[in-house]
Every structure is written in structure tokens, then in C-alpha cells.
Design a protein around this motif. Structure first.
Motif, PDB file in Angstrom:
ATOM      1  N   UNK A 554     -31.533   4.952 -16.217  1.00 19.20           N
ATOM      2  CA  UNK A 554     -30.619   6.083 -16.321  1.00 19.20           C
ATOM      3  C   UNK A 554     -30.811   7.017 -15.119  1.00 19.20           C
ATOM      4  N   UNK A 555     -32.078   7.305 -14.815  1.00 18.59           N
ATOM      5  CA  UNK A 555     -32.354   8.175 -13.671  1.00 18.59           C
ATOM      6  C   UNK A 555     -31.767   7.602 -12.381  1.00 18.59           C
ATOM      7  N   UNK A 556     -31.978   6.299 -12.201  1.00 20.94           N
ATOM      8  CA  UNK A 556     -31.511   5.671 -10.959  1.00 20.94           C
ATOM      9  C   UNK A 556     -29.987   5.670 -10.904  1.00 20.94           C
ATOM     10  N   UNK A 557     -29.354   5.389 -12.058  1.00 24.11           N
ATOM     11  CA  UNK A 557     -27.897   5.320 -12.078  1.00 24.11           C
ATOM     12  C   UNK A 557     -27.310   6.717 -11.858  1.00 24.11           C
ATOM     13  N   UNK A 558     -27.928   7.718 -12.507  1.00 21.99           N
ATOM     14  CA  UNK A 558     -27.410   9.083 -12.349  1.00 21.99           C
ATOM     15  C   UNK A 558     -27.569   9.529 -10.906  1.00 21.99           C
ATOM     16  N   UNK A 588     -40.279 -10.064 -12.047  1.00 22.90           N
ATOM     17  CA  UNK A 588     -38.916  -9.729 -12.432  1.00 22.90           C
ATOM     18  C   UNK A 588     -38.484  -8.585 -11.533  1.00 22.90           C
ATOM     19  N   UNK A 589     -37.370  -8.780 -10.838  1.00 23.12           N
ATOM     20  CA  UNK A 589     -36.943  -7.740  -9.912  1.00 23.12           C
ATOM     21  C   UNK A 589     -35.577  -7.209 -10.319  1.00 23.12           C
ATOM     22  N   UNK A 590     -35.384  -5.935 -10.063  1.00 23.48           N
ATOM     23  CA  UNK A 590     -34.093  -5.298 -10.296  1.00 23.48           C
ATOM     24  C   UNK A 590     -33.781  -4.467  -9.061  1.00 23.48           C
ATOM     25  N   UNK A 591     -32.578  -4.618  -8.556  1.00 23.53           N
ATOM     26  CA  UNK A 591     -32.163  -3.799  -7.430  1.00 23.53           C
ATOM     27  C   UNK A 591     -30.981  -2.948  -7.881  1.00 23.53           C
ATOM     28  N   UNK A 592     -31.093  -1.649  -7.635  1.00 22.50           N
ATOM     29  CA  UNK A 592     -29.999  -0.729  -7.969  1.00 22.50           C
ATOM     30  C   UNK A 592     -29.454  -0.201  -6.645  1.00 22.50           C
ATOM     31  N   UNK A 593     -28.248  -0.639  -6.292  1.00 28.22           N
ATOM     32  CA  UNK A 593     -27.698  -0.275  -4.981  1.00 28.22           C
ATOM     33  C   UNK A 593     -26.458   0.580  -5.177  1.00 28.22           C
ATOM     34  N   UNK A 594     -26.331   1.596  -4.336  1.00 28.92           N
ATOM     35  CA  UNK A 594     -25.106   2.390  -4.397  1.00 28.92           C
ATOM     36  C   UNK A 594     -24.486   2.455  -3.005  1.00 28.92           C
ATOM     37  N   UNK A 595     -23.282   2.984  -2.955  1.00 27.38           N
ATOM     38  CA  UNK A 595     -22.618   3.144  -1.662  1.00 27.38           C
ATOM     39  C   UNK A 595     -22.495   4.630  -1.349  1.00 27.38           C
ATOM     40  N   UNK A 596     -23.518   5.369  -1.788  1.00 27.54           N
ATOM     41  CA  UNK A 596     -23.488   6.824  -1.593  1.00 27.54           C
ATOM     42  C   UNK A 596     -23.847   7.218  -0.179  1.00 27.54           C
ATOM     43  N   UNK A 641     -37.791   1.842  -1.932  1.00 26.82           N
ATOM     44  CA  UNK A 641     -36.449   2.320  -1.682  1.00 26.82           C
ATOM     45  C   UNK A 641     -36.077   2.034  -0.246  1.00 26.82           C
ATOM     46  N   UNK A 642     -34.818   1.670  -0.089  1.00 23.63           N
ATOM     47  CA  UNK A 642     -34.285   1.466   1.256  1.00 23.63           C
ATOM     48  C   UNK A 642     -33.027   2.304   1.340  1.00 23.63           C
ATOM     49  N   UNK A 643     -32.834   2.919   2.447  1.00 26.73           N
ATOM     50  CA  UNK A 643     -31.648   3.757   2.516  1.00 26.73           C
ATOM     51  C   UNK A 643     -31.143   3.810   3.940  1.00 26.73           C
ATOM     52  N   UNK A 651     -32.662   0.864  -4.592  1.00 26.95           N
ATOM     53  CA  UNK A 651     -33.980   0.982  -5.220  1.00 26.95           C
ATOM     54  C   UNK A 651     -34.344  -0.390  -5.765  1.00 26.95           C
ATOM     55  N   UNK A 652     -35.507  -0.872  -5.340  1.00 23.93           N
ATOM     56  CA  UNK A 652     -35.948  -2.189  -5.808  1.00 23.93           C
ATOM     57  C   UNK A 652     -37.141  -2.018  -6.722  1.00 23.93           C
TER      58      UNK A 652
END
Lengths: 666, 242
Positions: A554-558, A588-596, A641-643, A651-652
Motif C-alpha cells: 500500500x505504501x509503495x502504491x500510494x 521471491x521478488x516483487x518490482x513496483x514500477x511507476x512512471x512518475x 530502489x532505482x530511479x 522498488x524491488x
């Protein structure tokens, strides 16, 4: 030695052995000496007899040729009576070739036994024979009387056998006396020597036995050590004072060179002159050894007391656990206080009783021989005697304890910390819930709205006194039921999210919390024109808490949402949130990527710090990512984090996959 | 009966609307998004449009703006999430006829539709302009407001106000199907302020519940209390002045 049993004392062995050798040597010497002496004496006397005979024969030839009997007689008498010969020479007589006696020294009639005795062979210088006459014996030596090439007769000299025997007897007596005297002297020497060796040895043995029994004072008396030396030795009085002579192995790493250490001008302990023979030196070394043992015992006791007090005064509970059985061998007083057991109850107890969920705790460490020497188990759940749980960080370390393989287990009570942590996470969850409330209200209103309208419709139809058409009725009831389920699901989801996590980890399919986030916030994202792309391919479960993970996502998505809707960096980029999960190689990996708009370079290092926020005052507390970081770390995960300013942020998250789910999952 | 276009991204809601409005006898058109709604509007030109505000893509306010641009006389009722008075205000600013909260209550929907129909009826029956009229009842001045109170109503309101110079108090009397928009709210607020400044009490009667919330919000009810009973309102004004 074959027949000598081992238990025969050294003294007896030394004494008996030496005496046997002395006696044997004496006997051999006696026999040899007797043989040599008697033989040579006999020969000497015979040679003397031959010499007498030859001197007589020399002078007698003229008298025989002249037939001068009176001179001949006087010649033999002179020869027989000359000096001491009278004792030795028993008789002398001269006979011619026919055996007639020309002259003799007998003052009585010539014994008949002597006629024709000891005939002289041809061409021999003399002949010796033992003869008997007149109840006595003599050694007869016949020497030829020659004149030119003719033999005129023979001179017989009779040596007294009894005289020779008495000479031999005297010799024998003297010799035997001497041997006996030597033996007696040897006996005394050996006796003394063996006593001198054996007595100190038996005394050392007694002293060693006394030491073995634990007494260090008795041997001192036994060996006659002076207390004086000990009292004056500074190194003995002060165990921290180095004595170079003594203590060559103390203080690892410390320079133990002679120069660096202190020495006494005169060592009162070590006698420089050596102090006597080897046995005495042995005794002295032995007493030094006792001294040394006393010193080290004292040091050992001091060290033991020191470590015992460290053990007992340790603020954390410490256990000594036997590796083979998992049983507690010893525990300190803090362990009694923390766990609520008495020390007697703890000793012998299985450590597993304190550690009920022992899947990977100390119990596993005990069993695993290949485990490293020292390990830390964070946040283990232990139970007190009264059943209350407590949370501990456990340090385990292998040692040898009384010749057994053991493990020292030091448990730091972090219950309060864990509770505070949980409270903080809970508080942040409540904050998150607050942030979600707008979305939740919207999500809940939709089904409520449909239900409300459906029921109002039915009510309206009822008021008009009619009946709804079957189609309408089916549509309304179907929708009402469906929408109630939908609302209930949202409420249930919220309840799960808001629930305080049990400290025990559960098996979580990581895709569930990700989906959970979108049941609450998905619509809102859609309203803000954010496209959500989910590619959830992770199949392995991880050990975590579902609702805390949901908070993480939730934090990452917000944050991603805020980054894409930030007015400050509006651009024409499509708003797209991509979440990809995958599992491979036990991770187990999860990547949360945005186009912000991305995270400024300067802020990147600080984003996980508490109270760091790029949002405007009042917009964010700066705790979201810090708590996210803490939660991820709690599950053994990593977050990075990569930005890039133009491409947005990624965020990986990486978690270790849970093992043997099939066995343990409910 | 008139045709109503319902725009909402929630399929279940659309389905219920269809049944619900059907039961009232309306012909119902539905659209699941703003784009679809505008297409349907262009094709069918329904006189009444109900639209949700929060929608992905073109949202309700944009739909409202587009419809008002194409056909200003269309009665557009917006559906807001519970308690979104900001959005309601924004919608009223864009000349929405009314707004209703989710979950949609039957009475509110009926009242909103009633108002919309009333206004449509009125617009069909007569031209516009005579929306505001002043009259004196004993010592109290009454301003009747029919139809809609909007920016264009200001001169009429000022004129009516002048006629009531000697009245001790002013009652703003809204007819049941009257509506008010953002500009109208401003006018009302300034008039109420003028009343107050001149020492005459003002009161409001007959405005629908929905609008009262907005009045509360804007602080108009502090200056001009709102009554549900006309007699009480007159009594209040008379008493305060005496």
C-alpha cells in the motif's frame, strides 16, 4: 629377568642384580686365578727342581767318571741343604745307567720304592713324575748326567709334595679372603646406593599420590620444601606479576621475552647450584612442579570465579546446553528471573521446552554439526514457566564444557522491543487505514448504492400494490446478494488489514496482499487515470504477515500514485503502475514500477530514513518507507530502489522463499 | 414521460437505475462511462441526464460541462460520493440542476427528478425571466423565487429587493422545484449580507435539503436562517423586528 615379576621393588632389583653380578664375577675370578696361580707355581717349582738337577749333573759327571763317591755324596748333600732348598727338596740321588745308586741324601737306607722310578727317556733333557715313597709323596725330576755325547747316569731331585701343597693352600686362603672382602664391600655399597635411589623415588611417588588426591600441602612436608621461598617469591604472591622463568605461556600475544619481564636478582625458588645429584634434582623439579601446580590452580580458581561472576552477573539469561541431548547443563540467575524457573528446575530440562516453535531455533543449531561457531537467531518466541511468551534474540556459541560438546545460549529479552515495534507498525497501519478511508468509502458506497436502489425499487412496487416482474425481481435480488457479498468482502479485507499481526509468521502467497491493495485503492487509481498492470507470477510462498505485506505494498502504491499525480512535475507521460512478482532460485521478488517524476538524486539515499519525506508539510510523516523497510527486513527481505527523473522509480523487494511448505502449512 | 440518460461506471447501479426509473415510467438510457454517455447524449438528446462525478476517463463534471455547452437547457443532476460538498459546489458552479448523494435515497431522487421535471414543464409553458418576484405580506417582504436562481437572476433580485425597502424583514421563498447554482448562491449570500448590514433579518424557506447543506457550508444560514414552515419563517421575521 624373565622370572622377575614387575612388582619387585626397584631397590630389590638393583640390589639383587648387582650382588648376583658381583658374586658371579668373584667366582669366575677365583677359578681362573686358582688355575693360573697353581699351575704357574707348580711349573716354577719344577723348573727350580730341573735347575737344581742340572747343576748337580754338571758337577757330578767328573765325579762319576772318577768314581769319586765321597765327593759325589757331598755334592748332593750340599745341593740339598743349600738355603731354603732343604724344605723344598725331599731327596736327591744319582744313579748310573744301570740304575745303581751312586749317591743319595738319605741318611737311612735308600727306600726301595725309589729304585728304577722315573726312567729318563732317550734324548730328553728332563722327566717329571709323581712318586710315592715311605708313605709320603714327592715330585721326582730326573735330569741326565752327560759327558760329551755319552750319558753317564741320571740325577733325581725329589720335590716335597706336602710343601708344595701347603704353599698352594696358603695362596688359596689368601685369595678367597680377598674375594670375600670385596663382595662384602660391594654388598654394602650396593645396598646404600639402591637405598639412595629408591627412597627418594618412593617419597616422590607418595607426594605425587598426595597431589592426585588434591592435597598440595602434604607433599611439601614430605619433600621438605621450605615455605620461606614461596613467601618471598613475588610472582607467587601476585599472580599478575610475570616470572619469565616460570610462566612462558601466559598472556597470549604479550611479549614474554626475558628483557621485557621482571626478574629477581636471586631467584629464591630455583636453586642455581642445582642442589645435588640427579635424584635430588628430580625431587627439586618435583617440588617446583608442585609449586607451579599450586600457582596455576590458584589462577584457575581466580579465573573460574571471574567467569562465574561474569556468567551470573550477565544481564541476559545464559544457558549452557549439551549439544548431544539438548539438555541444559547450567543456567545463570538471570535465566531464573526471566524464565521463572529455579536453577534446579532448569538444569536437566530440555531446551526445546523453552522454545516451543523450534523450527530453526537453537534446537536446529544443536543438531546441525556444520553450523558456524557462532550464530544469532533474531526474534525467537520462547515461553516462561507460567506459559507467558517472550521474545528473545539468541546468540549461540559452541564450546567444550566439562569434556562435552556444548553450546552457550545467550538470550536477550526483546519482548518490549517487539511489542513496541508491533505497536508502531500497528499505528502506521491505522494511519494507512485513515489514508485509505476515502477509497474505502467510495468502494463501500458503490454496493450500498446498488442495494439501496434495488430495495427502494421493490418497496416502490410494493407500495403501488403490484408485483415486480419476475425478471426485475431476479435482477434486484441477484444484485442485492452480489453487492452485499462485495461489501462484506471489503469489510472483511479491512478487518484483516487492521488486525494486529500475530508474532508468529504465516505462509503468505505474496500475490494476495498485492491484490488486496487494489481492492481498496484500485478504483481510486482508475479515477486518477492511472493504468495498473499486474503480472503476478510468483508461486513460492514466503514467511511473513499478509497484512503487514499489504501495508508495504500500500505504501509503495500510494507513493507511486503520488509520484504520478504530483502537480509539481506534471508531464505527458502515461500514468502506469506496473507490479511484477516472480519466484526463482529460492527467492521471491516483487518490482513496483511507476512512471512518475522519479526521486531526486540527493534524496535517494535518505528515502528509507524515518521522518524523511519529499512531500509537503502535512502531507506525509516520512514513516511509510521507513516502516516498509523495517517490515521487509523483518522477513529477511531486501528492498532497493532505482530511479531516473524521466522514467519514474522502481522498488524491488526480494524475500527468501519459505521452505517445506507442504509439511507445515495449514 | 421524459427520457433520462444515466451515466455511471458501476454496472449494478445502472441496472438498478433502469428498473427504478422504469417503474416511474421514464424511458431510461444508460452509459457506463463519460465518453459513452456523451455519445448517447449526442444521439438521443435526452432532456434529463443523471451522471456520476467520479469516473475513470471523462468524469462527471466534464460530462456536465460538455452537455451544458451543447444544450444548456438540459437538466443535469450529478451523483456524488457521500459528503463531497466540494464536488457538489463545483457541479452547481457548472450549472447543474441538482446533486444527489450516494447511496441514492428514493426521496432525494424523487425530489431531484421532480424539480427537474418542474423546471422543464415551466420552461415549456413559459419563457424565462420571471423567476423572481417581490411582494409584501404585512410588514415582511417576501421574494418569490421560481425556477432557478442563477447569475442572470441578479438584476431581478436587486429590483425585487428595492421594492421591499420599507419591509422590516426579507423572506426568500423558494418554490418546491426551484434550483440554485453557484452564481445564484453568491447572489443570495450578498443579498443576505446586505439585509444584515441594513439591520433587517432575512430568512429562507422552501429550499430542498440538498441545497441547505450548501447554504450551511457557505454560512448563508447564519445570516438568513432556513425554515421548513412558512408561517414560522414569517413569525420569526416579525418577532425579530418588533
Amino acid at each position: 629377568m624373565l622370572f622377575l615379576p614387575q612388582r619387585v621393588s626397584l631397590k630389590l632389583k638393583m640390589f639383587g642384580g648387582t650382588m648376583a653380578v658381583v658374586l658371579l664375577v668373584s667366582a669366575v675370578i677365583a677359578i681362573l686365578a686358582r688355575w693360573i696361580l697353581v699351575t704357574s707355581l707348580n711349573r716354577e717349582l719344577e723348573q727350580r727342581g730341573v735347575a737344581i738337577g742340572q747343576s748337580i749333573a754338571e758337577r757330578a759327571s767328573g765325579f762319576i767318571l772318577d768314581k769319586d763317591r765321597p765327593n759325589l755324596v757331598s755334592l748332593v748333600f750340599d745341593a740339598a741343604q743349600l738355603g731354603e732348598r732343604k724344605v723344598l727338596v725331599s731327596y736327591i740321588f744319582i744313579s748310573d745307567n744301570d740304575g745303581r745308586i751312586l749317591a743319595n741324601t738319605f741318611i737311612r737306607p735308600f727306600p726301595a720304592d725309589l729304585r728304577g722310578i722315573n726312567p729318563l727317556p732317550e734324548n730328553k733333557d728332563y722327566s717329571i713324575d709323581l712318586v710315592d715313597f715311605d708313605q709320603s709323596q714327592a715330585i721326582d725330576i730326573a735330569v741326565p748326567v752327560r759327558e760329551g755325547i755319552y750319558t753317564l747316569g741320571a740325577v733325581h731331585v725329589g720335590l716335597s709334595k706336602s710343601h708344595i701343597d701347603s704353599l698352594v693352600g696358603k695362596l688359596r686362603t689368601t685369595f678367597l679372603g680377598f674375594i670375600t672382602a670385596v663382595t662384602v664391600v660391594m654388598f654394602l655399597i650396593v645396598l646404600r646406593l639402591s637405598n639412595a635411589v629408591a627412597r627418594p623415588l618412593s617419597r616422590l611417588t607418595q607426594a605425587a599420590d598426595a597431589i592426585s588426591r588434591g592435597s598440595l600441602d602434604a607433599p611439601e612436608a614430605m619433600l621438605g620444601l621450605s615455605d620461606d621461598a614461596i613467601k618471598h617469591c613475588q610472582a607467587y604472591a601476585d599472580t599478575d606479576l610475570p616470572c619469565w622463568h616460570f610462566d612462558q605461556n601466559r598472556g597470549e600475544g604479550e611479549p614474554t621475552s626475558q628483557a621485557a619481564s621482571r626478574t629477581c636478582r636471586e631467584c629464591r625458588f630455583y636453586r642455581k647450584e642445582g642442589g645435588g645429584d640427579e635424584v635430588a634434582q628430580l625431587a627439586e623439579s618435583f617440588s617446583n612442579m608442585i609449586w607451579s601446580i599450586r600457582l596455576y590452580r590458584r589462577r584457575l580458581r581466580e579465573s573460574e570465579e571471574k567467569y562465574r561472576s561474569l556468567f551470573d552477573s550477565n544481564p541476559d539469561p545464559v544457558f549452557v546446553v549439551e549439544a548431544a541431548t539438548g539438555r541444559i547443563l547450567d543456567a545463570n540467575s538471570q535465566a531464573e528471573a526471566v524464565y521463572g524457573y529455579g536453577r534446579k528446575e532448569l538444569v536437566g530440562r530440555d531446551l526445546a521446552e523453552l522454545e516451543p516453535d523450534a523450527d530453526g531455533g537453537v534446537a536446529a543449531y544443536l543438531a546441525d554439526r556444520d553450523a558456524p561457531e557462532r550464530v544469532l537467531f533474531p526474534k525467537l518466541r520462547h515461553v516462561r514457566k507460567d506459559g507467558e511468551p517472550l521474545y528473545v534474540n539468541v546468540h549461540a556459541c559452541r564450546i567444550a564444557y566439562r569434556a562435552r560438546d556444548a553450546v552457550i545460549v545467550s538470550a536477550t529479552d526483546i519482548t518490549e522491543l517487539v511489542e513496541k515495534d508491533a505497536q508502531l507498525i500497528q499505528a502506521s497501519k491505522m494511519k494507512t487505514l485513515g489514508e485509505m478511508s476515502a477509497g474505502i468509502a467510495h468502494e463501500l458506497n458503490q454496493p450500498l448504492n446498488a442495494i439501496k436502489m434495488g430495495s427502494d425499487y421493490l418497496k416502490m412496487v410494493a407500495e403501488t400494490g403490484g408485483l415486480p416482474s419476475p425478471d426485475a425481481l431476479a435482477a434486484v435480488t441477484g444484485q442485492v446478494s452480489e453487492q452485499v457479498d462485495r461489501a462484506a468482502a471489503i469489510i472483511g479485507h479491512l478487518r484483516d488489514f487492521g488486525r494486529k499481526s500475530e508474532p508468529k509468521l504465516e505462509y503468505v502467497d505474496i500475490n494476495e496482499p498485492i491484490k488486496g491493495v487494489f481492492t481498496i485503492i484500485g478504483h481510486e487509481l482508475a479515477l486518477q487515470g492511472i493504468e495498473v498492470v499486474l503480472r503476478l507470477a510468483a508461486s513460492a510462498p514466503i514467511k511473513a504477515h499478509a497484512n503487514r505485506l499489504e501495508q508495504v505494498f500500500f505504501n509503495l502504491v500510494v507513493n507511486a500514485r503520488d509520484a504520478m499525480t504530483d502537480k509539481a512535475c506534471q508531464s505527458e507521460r502515461p500514468r502506469r503502475l506496473t507490479i511484477v512478482s516472480a519466484s526463482a532460485a529460492g527467492r521471491v521478488t516483487v518490482a513496483v514500477a511507476d512512471t512518475g517524476c522519479g526521486i531526486p538524486e540527493a534524496a535517494r539515499r535518505k528515502i528509507f530514513e524515518p521522518f524523511f519525506t519529499t512531500k509537503q508539510t502535512g502531507q506525509g510523516m516520512g514513516l511509510g518507507l521507513a516502516i516498509t523497510y523495517g517490515i521487509v527486513k523483518d522477513y529477511g527481505g531486501e528492498i532497493e530502489m532505482e530511479s531516473a527523473p524521466d522514467r519514474g522509480s522502481v522498488f524491488r523487494l526480494t524475500f527468501p522463499a519459505a521452505r517445506d511448505k507442504s509439511e507445515r502449512s495449514p | 414521460m421524459r427520457t433520462i440518460l444515466v451515466i455511471d461506471d458501476e454496472r449494478p447501479t445502472l441496472q438498478m437505475f433502469e428498473l427504478y426509473l422504469g417503474a416511474y415510467g421514464y424511458k431510461t438510457l444508460t452509459a457506463a462511462s463519460g465518453e459513452e454517455g456523451l455519445a448517447v447524449f449526442d444521439a438521443q438528446t435526452p432532456p434529463i441526464v443523471l451522471t456520476d462525478i467520479k469516473m475513470p476517463g471523462i468524469d462527471g463534471l466534464q460530462v456536465l460541462e460538455a452537455i451544458k455547452a451543447r444544450r444548456p437547457e438540459t437538466e443535469v443532476i450529478v451523483i456524488t460520493g457521500h459528503g463531497d460538498t466540494d464536488l457538489a459546489l463545483a457541479a452547481l458552479g457548472l450549472r447543474a440542476t441538482d446533486f444527489i448523494d450516494k447511496p441514492i435515497r428514493r426521496e432525494t431522487l424523487e425530489a431531484a427528478l421532480g424539480r427537474a421535471n418542474g423546471r422543464l414543464d415551466m420552461a415549456e409553458a413559459a419563457g424565462s425571466g420571471g423567476d423572481v418576484a417581490a411582494a409584501c405580506e404585512e410588514t415582511v417582504g417576501v421574494i418569490h423565487i421560481r425556477g432557478s436562481l442563477c447569475g442572470e437572476s441578479e438584476p431581478y433580485l436587486t429590483k425585487a429587493f428595492r421594492e421591499l425597502d420599507d419591509a422590516v424583514g426579507v423572506l426568500f421563498d423558494f418554490t418546491p422545484n426551484a434550483s440554485i447554482n453557484g452564481a445564484g448562491l453568491d447572489v443570495l449570500a450578498s443579498v443576505a449580507e446586505t439585509c444584515r448590514a441594513s439591520g433587517r433579518p432575512a430568512a429562507v424557506y422552501g429550499l430542498a435539503e440538498n441545497f441547505v447543506r450548501i447554504l450551511d457550508r457557505l454560512g448563508i444560514t447564519d445570516k438568513a436562517p432556513r425554515f421548513t414552515d412558512r408561517g414560522e419563517a414569517l413569525a420569526y421575521l416579525a418577532k425579530t423586528t418588533s
